[in-house]
Write a protein that holds these residues in place. Sequence first.
Motif, short mmCIF file in Angstrom:
data_model
loop_
_atom_site.label_atom_id
_atom_site.label_comp_id
_atom_site.label_asym_id
_atom_site.label_seq_id
_atom_site.Cartn_x
_atom_site.Cartn_y
_atom_site.Cartn_z
N UNK A 135 -17.16 28.86 1.88
CA UNK A 135 -15.82 28.48 2.31
C UNK A 135 -15.76 26.98 2.64
N UNK A 136 -16.76 26.51 3.41
CA UNK A 136 -16.77 25.09 3.78
C UNK A 136 -17.13 24.21 2.60
N UNK A 137 -17.92 24.73 1.69
CA UNK A 137 -18.24 23.98 0.48
C UNK A 137 -16.97 23.70 -0.33
N UNK A 138 -16.11 24.71 -0.42
CA UNK A 138 -14.85 24.55 -1.14
C UNK A 138 -13.93 23.57 -0.44
N UNK A 139 -13.90 23.62 0.90
CA UNK A 139 -13.08 22.70 1.67
C UNK A 139 -13.54 21.26 1.47
N UNK A 140 -14.87 21.05 1.48
CA UNK A 140 -15.42 19.71 1.27
C UNK A 140 -15.03 19.17 -0.11
N UNK A 144 -10.54 12.94 9.68
CA UNK A 144 -11.24 11.64 9.63
C UNK A 144 -12.01 11.51 8.32
N UNK A 145 -12.63 12.60 7.90
CA UNK A 145 -13.37 12.59 6.65
C UNK A 145 -12.42 12.28 5.48
N UNK A 146 -11.26 12.91 5.49
CA UNK A 146 -10.26 12.67 4.45
C UNK A 146 -9.87 11.19 4.42
N UNK A 147 -9.64 10.61 5.60
CA UNK A 147 -9.27 9.19 5.70
C UNK A 147 -10.39 8.29 5.17
N UNK A 148 -11.63 8.63 5.51
CA UNK A 148 -12.77 7.79 5.11
C UNK A 148 -12.97 7.77 3.60
#
Length: 463
Positions: free
Chosen positions: A150-155, A183-187
């Motif tokens: 699930x988190x792999x897909x989100x990443x 924050x990750x999205x922004x970076x």
Amino acid sequence: MSIAEIILETIVKTSNNNITITDEKGVILYTNSEHWTVYEDGPKEYIGKSIFELQELGILTPSITAKVLTEQKPIQIMQNTKKGKVIMSTAYPIYNDKGEIIRVISYALDRTEISSLQAQYEQLERKLKEYQIEMEELKGREDILYRSKEMQQIAKTIQRVAPTDATVLMLGESGVGKSMLARKLHSYSNRHKKPFIEVNCTTIPASLFESEMFGYESGSFTGAQKNGKPGLIEQAHEGTLFLDEIGELPLSIQAKLLKVLQEKKFIRVGGTKERHVDFRLVTATNKNLEEMVQKGEFRLDLYYRLNVIPLPIPPLRNRKEDISLLINHYIELMNKKYKTAKKLHPSLFEKLLNYKWPGNVRELENLLERLVLTTEEPIIRQHSLPTSILGDGSTHEEDVSLIENLITEETDLKTVLDLVEKWMLEKAQKHCKSTYEIAKYLGISQPSVIRKLKKHKEDLDNF
């Protein structure tokens, strides 16, 4: 010279202020010599000199007395001297009974040092803003820790949509890591060198929401800053605006936010000037916005604007593969932060793996920080856990005590081993639903489990 003139001359010469008095033609009548140190290298005697002459020589640029005589009113100006100083001068005309100027009194204040300090302060502010942006960028570039699919897909989704300006709506319980993912999205975005402005909509009172979001002009309300204040939307210009808990946004502000998203412009509270703004919007909520729309608590048109890229984030209890990874990460992080070398006892680790984590990743992080800080021993054991996590089950220490009693009471090794084996099988049956799970729990093969269950069949309940 009359007594009044003597007193006046003495006052001017002994004053700590830089004072000069001229007549109606601009000729200097009284002055303290220290006054001129702000214009020249040392004290000068300028009594009897014309300020128009001094202006032509470039000593006064411009002469404030000359401006008062020309404009017939009090004036305040900033002067620049040959020495590179900045002087704030103020001058006042004195009138006779006919309304004619007979004297001009001027004061000079050296603002060079203040201006220099102000410039340094502004430079420090710019540097601080740059450092804050760098820190936000570094925080955003921290790895997303996951093992679960699930988190792999989100990443992958975050990496895919980050270079665009598409609006992202993060959905999930409190503490699942929505802020970190924003924050990750922004970076990863093309705006990563610009501001990341995070707003928790639950922390701003409804009465202050409009002024905080859109800013205000000077004098808009009691307590407002003298020069006004840019709002959070304005601060996010060219960067990313992250509105956490968007479901708490007042309906009145929802309408204004929608207008900003549509027109890319807004007006500060108390202002008339339209300001253009360009930002990428990311939002998050732990509420069901569709239900809120049906109840009239959230605008449908705004919901459609926000729900361009929905990103559901599962709770920690639904991605158990990530729990052990996060435990190890935060223990290492806290040890580094507090210069300790604490470790978790295997039984405590197992307890944490099986806990439901209603507070999600935030609860896990806070608990491990608490355990590292409050536990004196180098090994953190189960008894350090709060009762909400420990529950009513037996701790590892109780298990050890049971085994020690068996060894003390039984001298025959085979009997002790049989009893321990039976006790382990009973414990496994409480946690597992099949012989395959028991095998994994005990670290033996499934055929071995079946043989041992048959061996202790009379003493064990039916499985």
